[in-house]
Scaffold this active site. Structure first.
Site, mmCIF file in Angstrom:
data_model
loop_
_atom_site.group_PDB
_atom_site.id
_atom_site.type_symbol
_atom_site.label_atom_id
_atom_site.label_comp_id
_atom_site.label_asym_id
_atom_site.label_seq_id
_atom_site.Cartn_x
_atom_site.Cartn_y
_atom_site.Cartn_z
ATOM 1 N N LYS A 215 0.826 -1.217 0.000
ATOM 2 C CA LYS A 215 0.000 0.000 0.000
ATOM 3 C C LYS A 215 0.857 1.264 0.000
ATOM 4 O O LYS A 215 0.495 2.268 -0.593
ATOM 5 C CB LYS A 215 -0.895 -0.002 1.239
ATOM 6 C CG LYS A 215 -2.112 -0.872 1.050
ATOM 7 C CD LYS A 215 -3.078 -0.670 2.187
ATOM 8 C CE LYS A 215 -4.066 -1.823 2.213
ATOM 9 N NZ LYS A 215 -4.399 -2.304 3.507
ATOM 10 N N ARG A 216 2.002 1.196 0.663
ATOM 11 C CA ARG A 216 2.869 2.378 0.751
ATOM 12 C C ARG A 216 3.372 2.796 -0.631
ATOM 13 O O ARG A 216 3.659 3.945 -0.871
ATOM 14 C CB ARG A 216 4.078 2.074 1.644
ATOM 15 C CG ARG A 216 3.832 2.342 3.114
ATOM 16 C CD ARG A 216 5.102 2.218 3.925
ATOM 17 N NE ARG A 216 5.714 0.890 3.794
ATOM 18 C CZ ARG A 216 6.880 0.666 3.227
ATOM 19 N NH1 ARG A 216 7.575 1.653 2.732
ATOM 20 N NH2 ARG A 216 7.354 -0.560 3.161
#
Ligand code: GLU
Length: 330
Positions: A215-216
């Protein structure tokens, strides 16, 4: 493997998160191969771990697959199949291929549990993977591993093997993070007397820095791309080429064309880097292929949330229509 058998593939997502772009790609390859071979594509929700799974994630996964056009022929939930696993576990214990072992609980030394362990024949085990060829494991290091927390509580590997066999899965196509699970699963499968499916372990989709997608480093859920306005046809096209090529220069494919051209022979060995710019390009190309009516209704859907813009759109549209009818009258 019996070549006469109807090809059956499956995607087996755990509903512990939204439909991941990697799961979408694996689903796509399972779907394409099944359809190409006039076989069937199955969805099996692996929801036995109550603490990690949620209904909203199952809904998102099924909804996402439907939006992408990956229609399934059958749907199962592991949580509804406990009786099947219990029966097979009992058979294994009765035939002495597995045994009940009284031991101290891992999380609480004062508690005694009765786990079920497989009698490991301790052999060198070789299996063939479509992409990597022959893979050999020394299974001695696995010992008599646990296949159930109790006679009524089977573990993941056991459920997967029983399901794949009883659901007549001929081709297990999944991420290569499952390669290390395969020897355990083959040992269980052999103890049960099941036939081996053909294994195809797909290299991971990687972030631009070649690490695991997370997700980062950008969106990983299909639903995020959907809300950003990406077309399902563009996502399908892009995902297909992330790890597969048709052996030609052709880049723009519809799902029907992919079914026609797909084969397991042209799968890539190394991980494929997810490039958002390339996905945007595919989206632009697919947008050009859309019929005008679809574009208009899509635009309307995008405007729905914004009443001022929607009003403006209605005015422009009526001016346009008015202009058309005036032209016809002249
Ligand atoms: N449930 C597993 C997962 O979500 C997949 C199991 C398999 O494909 O064998 O990663």
């Amino acid at each position: 493997m019996n070549v006469e058998k109807k090809v059956r593939t499956r995607i087996a997502p755990s509903p512990s998160g939204y439909l991941h772009i990697g799961t979408a790609r694996t689903s796509l390859f399972c779907y394409l191969y099944a359809k190409k071979m006039k076989g069937e594509f199955i969805v099996r929700i692996e929801d036995t771990d109550k603490s990690r799974t949620e209904k909203k994630y199952e809904d998102d996964i099924l909804d996402g697959l439907a939006w992408l056009g990956l229609t399934y022929d059958e749907l199962y939930r592991q949580s509804e199949r406990t009786d099947v696993y219990v029966k097979k576990l009992q058979e294994l214990v009765e035939s002495n291929k597995a045994y009940i072992s009284k031991e101290k609980a891992k999380d609480d030394e004062t508690r005694e549990v009765e786990v079920v362990r497989l009698r490991n024949p301790n052999t060198l085990l070789t299996f063939t993977d479509t992409i990597r060829g022959e893979i050999t494991f020394d299974t001695t290091e696995l010992g008599d591993f646990v296949i159930a927390r109790s006679l009524t509580d089977p573990l993941y590997h056991f459920a997967v093997v029983v399901d794949d066999a009883l659901m007549d899965i001929t081709h297990v196509i999944r991420g290569d993070d499952h390669i290390s699970n395969t020897p355990r699963q083959i040992l269980i499968l052999e103890a049960c007397g099941f036939e081996r499916p053909q294994y195809t372990h797909l290299p991971m989709i990687l972030a631009p820095d070649r690490s695991k997608m997370s997700k980062r480093k950008g969106a990983v859920a299909v639903t995020e791309y959907r809300t950003q306005g990406f077309l399902p046809s563009a996502i399908i096209n892009y995902l297909a080429l992330l790890g597969w090529n048709g052996g030609t220069e052709k880049e723009i494919y519809s799902i029907e064309e992919l079914v026609q051209d797909f084969s397991l022979d042209h799968l890539q060995k190394s991980g494929a880097v997810f490039d958002i710019e390339k996905l945007k390009w595919f989206n632009k190309e697919h947008r050009k292929l859309l019929p005008r009516e679809t574009l208009i209704s899509e635009l309307k859907a995008q405007l729905e949330g914004n009443s001022a813009l929607l009003r403006l759109w209605r005015i422009c549209w009526s001016v346009f229509r008015h202009g058309q009818s005036l032209r016809k009258q002249l």
